[in-house]
Design a protein around this motif. Structure first.
Motif, PDB file in Angstrom:
ATOM      1  N   ASN A   1      20.534  73.103   9.757  1.00 15.30           N
ATOM      2  CA  ASN A   1      19.093  72.807  10.602  1.00 15.30           C
ATOM      3  C   ASN A   1      19.641  72.196  12.152  1.00 15.30           C
ATOM      4  N   PRO A   2      19.103  72.605  13.181  1.00  9.96           N
ATOM      5  CA  PRO A   2      19.632  72.291  14.669  1.00  9.96           C
ATOM      6  C   PRO A   2      19.211  70.454  14.433  1.00  9.96           C
TER       7      PRO A   2
ATOM      8  N   ARG B   1      13.473  68.915   8.414  1.00 11.54           N
ATOM      9  CA  ARG B   1      13.341  70.258   8.399  1.00 11.54           C
ATOM     10  C   ARG B   1      13.118  70.740   9.781  1.00 11.54           C
ATOM     11  N   SER B   2      12.730  70.125  10.789  1.00 11.21           N
ATOM     12  CA  SER B   2      12.158  70.425  12.372  1.00 11.21           C
ATOM     13  C   SER B   2      13.236  70.756  13.041  1.00 11.21           C
ATOM     14  N   THR B   3      13.097  71.293  14.187  1.00 14.42           N
ATOM     15  CA  THR B   3      14.179  71.438  15.228  1.00 14.42           C
ATOM     16  C   THR B   3      14.245  70.244  16.055  1.00 14.42           C
TER      17      THR B   3
ATOM     18  N   SER C   1      16.771  68.849  19.239  1.00 13.72           N
ATOM     19  CA  SER C   1      17.596  69.530  20.130  1.00 13.72           C
ATOM     20  C   SER C   1      17.528  68.744  21.610  1.00 13.72           C
ATOM     21  N   SER C   2      18.487  69.195  22.361  1.00  9.49           N
ATOM     22  CA  SER C   2      18.276  68.971  23.868  1.00  9.49           C
ATOM     23  C   SER C   2      18.474  67.172  23.852  1.00  9.49           C
TER      24      SER C   2
ATOM     25  N   ASP D   1      10.409  69.423  17.370  1.00  9.31           N
ATOM     26  CA  ASP D   1       8.885  70.136  16.947  1.00  9.31           C
ATOM     27  C   ASP D   1       8.454  69.407  15.731  1.00  9.31           C
TER      28      ASP D   1
ATOM     29  N   SER E   1       4.838  71.140  17.563  1.00  7.51           N
ATOM     30  CA  SER E   1       5.186  71.599  18.867  1.00  7.51           C
ATOM     31  C   SER E   1       6.172  70.789  19.553  1.00  7.51           C
ATOM     32  N   PRO E   2       6.961  71.764  20.365  1.00  7.02           N
ATOM     33  CA  PRO E   2       8.182  70.807  20.851  1.00  7.02           C
ATOM     34  C   PRO E   2       7.678  69.505  21.815  1.00  7.02           C
TER      35      PRO E   2
ATOM     36  N   TYR F   1       3.873  72.073  24.764  1.00 10.29           N
ATOM     37  CA  TYR F   1       5.341  72.723  24.890  1.00 10.29           C
ATOM     38  C   TYR F   1       6.115  71.705  25.883  1.00 10.29           C
TER      39      TYR F   1
ATOM     40  N   THR G   1       9.794  70.337  26.926  1.00 12.94           N
ATOM     41  CA  THR G   1      11.323  70.316  26.601  1.00 12.94           C
ATOM     42  C   THR G   1      12.176  69.841  27.590  1.00 12.94           C
ATOM     43  N   SER G   2      13.531  69.928  27.568  1.00 16.81           N
ATOM     44  CA  SER G   2      14.585  69.696  28.382  1.00 16.81           C
ATOM     45  C   SER G   2      14.457  68.379  29.318  1.00 16.81           C
TER      46      SER G   2
END
Lengths: 436, 177
Positions: A274-275, A294-296, A298-299, A314, A318-319, A340, A342-343
Motif C-alpha cells: 500500500n502507498p 488501507r488508504s493512499t 503520499s507526497s 485519501d 478524497s485526497p 481534491y 494534493t501536493s
C-alpha cells in the motif's frame, strides 16, 4: 555529447563559486536607510546605467535589466521606469564628476544604484554603490569579480546584497529551481536560475526521471527514475555529477523529500502492499514506516524545524492534506474545503502549507495555515496549476501551469499575486523544487 | 511505434492467440483498421478507434510461445476498487497464469490526465495493487506479480474526451519471463 554537457555544467558551477564580492572602502562604515516602510510598501529604486567597458561581452543595459528585475522580483522594491530621465541624470553626473542628489530625488527615487563595469576576456568586475537619496549619502558599495560568463551570477549577488542591506532579509536572486522536463523527449531533471535563465540538464539518463528535491547544500538532488519496470530513488551531485541509489523497492519509490538538515528523507513506498510514508537516512538505509492503513498516503514534506510533516491521504474518501509528527502517530487533517487537495509544501518561514486544490474543476494554488486552518486562494483563471514549491524567503512560490496542451513554470509573490512566467521552451516543465 | 505494431501483428498471426479486443469484429477487419489508423496518424489527421497496442516497459522480455495480451482493467475517476464487470477479465488472467506457471506479470497502473501529476502517480500504484490483490486472492503467487505506476505519464489514448479518459484509467498486464 552527454559527457561534454555534464562537464560544462561542472565547470560553470565551480566557476560560480568563484564570483568574489568585496566591500568597497568608499562610503560610511554603517549607514542605515533613512526611510521606513510599512508592510507592502515598496522602496523606489533608481537603477542607473553602469559606466565602463563591457568588453563587447556584457552590455550595461543587460546588467541594468537583470538587476532591476531581481530587485523588483524580491517584492521589496519598485523600479523607476522613465529611463530617458535616468540616463540624462547619469550623463550630467558623469560630465560634472559628482552626484546631483536633488536631480535624482526629482525622479521620485528613494534609493539610487550606480555602478561600473570592467570586463576583459579573462575577467569581469562589477562595482556598485547604493545611495540613500534623501540623505545624499552612500549606504554601501561592493565589487564583484569572476569570469565574464558569470556576469548574471554577479548581478544576482549584487541584488541579494542590496535586499539584505536594505531589508535585513535574504534575497532569492541567487537561488535555483530544479524541475522535470520532456524537452528531449524523455522527462529529465534540470536546474535553472530562479528567473528561468541558465537552464541546464542534470540527469543524462535514457529513462524517465521525475520529482526532484534538493539537499540543503543546494548542490545535490534526489529524484525518481524509471529503470525498466522499476521505480528507483537516486541522488545526484550537481557539481560532481556523482549519482547514487537510495531505494529500489517493489512498487512506488517516489516524492522523496530531504529533511531541513539533510540527514533524512521522507518518501512514498508501496513495498508493504500500500502507498505509505516512510522515513530513511539521507543516504538510504532501512526505511521506517510512518503511516498504516488501507488508504493512499503520499507526497510527504517536512516542516521547517524538521519535527513535523505534511502529506496527502485519501483516508476520508478524497485526497486531503494532513499533518503529523515526524516520528509518526496521529495525523491531523488540515484541509476541509474541496474534494481534491494534493501536493503540499511547507513554508520555510512558518505555518503556511501551499498546495493544489481543485476549485470549480480547475486546479488552483492555495495556502492553509496549519494552526488556524485558514485557506487563502492564490491563483485564479483557467489552466491547471500544480505542485507549488516555496522559495527560501517564504514569500515566493513556483508552480506548473498547464495551458494550451503544455506545462510551464510560474513564479508568484504571495503578497502580490501577479504570476511571472519562467519557462517558454518546447515541451513540458513540471515538478518544480526551489533550493532551500 | 510502427515496429511494435508490426511485431505484435506477426505474433497474432503466427502464434494464433485469440485477441481479446474491445468491441472489434474479425481479425482481418482489425488489420484493415490498423492500416487506416497508421495512414491517418501519418497524415496528421489522427484519432481513430483504440487498438490494444500498448507501449511496453523496456526490460520486459516477451516469450514467443506464451506471448499474450490481456484486456485492461478499468477504473472510475479517482477510484481504485475493482468493478464487478472486470472480475471476469481478472479471473481469465488468473486461470491463464495457472496454466503458465513459468510466467510473471508486471501490472502497470495508469491514470487519466485530470488529476494532479503527483497524486496520479500514487493512484496508479493503487490501481495496480488492487488488481494484484485480486489475482493473489485467486491463488496467484505474490512473487509472480509486480507493480509499477506510470501515473498520467503513458496514456493509452492521448485525447481529452470522456472515452479517452476512461480508457486511460486502467491496470495493464504485461507478461514477462
Amino acid at each position: 555529447m552527454q559527457v561534454l554537457m555534464r562537464r560544462t555544467v561542472v565547470t560553470a558551477l565551480l566557476a560560480a563559486a568563484m564570483i568574489l564580492g568585496a566591500f568597497l572602502p568608499a562610503g560610511a562604515p554603517e549607514v542605515r536607510l533613512s526611510i521606513t516602510k510599512g508592510f507592502g510598501e515598496k522602496v523606489i529604486v533608481v537603477v542607473s546605467l553602469f559606466e565602463g567597458f563591457g568588453g563587447g561581452l556584457i552590455e550595461a543595459e543587460d546588467v541594468r535589466e537583470v538587476l532591476s528585475a531581481d530587485l523588483r522580483n524580491s517584492g521589496y522594491f519598485s523600479i523607476t521606469e522613465n529611463l530617458e530621465f535616468v540616463d540624462e541624470n547619469e550623463e550630467d553626473d558623469r560630465s560634472s564628476g559628482s552626484i546631483d542628489f536633488q536631480e535624482w530625488l526629482a525622479l521620485g527615487g528613494e534609493v539610487l544604484v550606480k555602478g561600473r563595469l570592467d570586463v576583459t576576456p579573462a575577467e569581469l568586475a562589477i562595482e556598485a554603490t547604493v545611495y540613500d537619496l534623501a540623505q545624499g549619502q552612500a549606504l554601501f558599495g561592493r565589487r564583484y569579480s569572476g569570469i565574464p560568463s558569470l556576469w548574471r551570477e554577479a548581478v544576482h549577488r549584487l541584488a541579494d546584497d542590496i535586499v539584505e542591506q536594505l531589508t535585513g532579509e535574504r534575497g532569492i536572486a541567487q537561488t535555483k529551481i530544479a524541475f522535470a522536463s520532456n524537452v528531449t523527449g524523455v522527462k529529465q531533471i534540470y536546474v535553472m536560475d530562479y528567473d528561468g535563465e541558465n537552464q541546464r540538464r542534470v540527469t543524462t539518463e535514457d529513462m524517465m526521471c521525475m520529482y526532484p528535491d534538493w539537499y540543503p547544500d543546494a548542490d545535490r538532488l534526489v529524484y525518481t527514475r524509471f529503470r525498466g519496470s522499476r521505480q528507483e530513488t537516486y541522488s545526484v551531485g550537481i557539481s560532481t555529477g556523482e549519482a547514487s541509489k537510495l531505494t529500489s523497492y517493489p512498487g512506488l519509490n517516489a516524492f522523496a523529500a530531504i529533511s531541513p538538515r539533510g540527514n533524512e528523507v521522507l518518501m512514498t513506498l508501496s513495498r508493504d502492499g500500500n502507498p505509505e510514508i516512510y522515513r530513511l537516512r539521507g543516504d538510504g538505509g532501512e526505511p521506517r514506516r510512518l503511516t498504516f492503513g488501507r488508504s493512499t498516503e503520499s507526497s510527504p514534506c517536512w516542516s521547517p524545524d524538521g519535527r513535523r510533516l505534511a502529506f496527502v491521504s485519501d483516508r476520508a474518501g478524497s485526497p486531503q492534506i494532513y499533518v503529523m509528527g515526524a516520528g509518526g502517530g496521529t495525523a491531523e487533517r488540515v484541509t476541509y474545503q474541496g474534494h481534491y487537495n494534493t501536493s503540499p509544501d511547507w513554508s520555510p518561514k512558518g505555518d503556511l502549507i501551499a498546495y493544489t486544490s481543485q476549485i470549480d474543476g480547475v486546479f488552483q494554488i492555495c495556502t492553509v495555515d496549519v494552526n488556524t486552518k485558514e485557506v487563502v486562494r492564490l491563483t485564479s483563471g483557467r489552466g491547471q496549476k500544480e505542485d507549488p514549491s516555496w522559495a527560501p524567503d517564504g514569500r515566493h512560490l513556483v508552480y506548473s501551469l498547464r495551458s494550451g496542451g503544455k506545462s510551464d513554470l510560474y513564479m508568484l509573490d504571495i503578497y502580490e499575486l501577479e504570476p511571472l512566467r519562467l519557462t517558454s521552451g518546447a515541451g513540458d516543465y513540471l515538478s518544480p523544487a526551489w533550493t532551500p | 511505434m510502427r515496429r511494435t505494431v508490426a511485431l505484435l501483428l506477426t505474433g497474432i498471426l503466427v502464434v494464433g492467440v485469440s485477441f481479446a479486443m474491445q468491441g472489434c469484429a474479425g481479425k482481418d477487419e482489425e488489420m484493415e483498421d490498423l492500416t487506416a489508423q497508421q495512414e491517418m496518424d501519418e497524415a496528421g489527421a489522427l484519432a481513430g478507434e483504440d487498438l490494444a497496442l500498448h507501449e511496453q516497459p523496456d526490460d520486459v522480455i516477451y516469450v514467443e510461445a506464451t506471448s499474450r495480451e490481456f484486456e485492461d482493467v478499468q477504473f472510475d475517476f479517482d477510484r481504485y476498487d475493482i468493478r464487478p464487470r472486470d472480475e471476469a477479465t481478472l479471473s481469465g488472467i488468473a486461470s491463464w497464469l495457472n496454466e503458465h506457471a513459468n510466467v510473471d506479470v508486471l501490472i502497470e497502473g495508469h491514470c487519466d490526465e485530470r488529476g494532479t501529476n503527483e497524486y496520479n502517480m500514487a493512484l496508479g500504484e493503487q490501481r495496480a495493487l488492487a488488481a494484484r490483490r485480486y489475482l493473489i486472492g485467486l491463488g496467484i503467487g505474490t512473487a509472480r506479480l509486480s507493480t509499477i505506476s506510470y501515473g498520467e505519464e503513458r496514456p493509452f489514448d492521448h485525447g481529452s474526451s470522456e472515452s479517452a479518459w476512461a480508457a486511460n484509467r486502467r491496470a495493464h498486464f504485461a507478461v514477462s519471463q
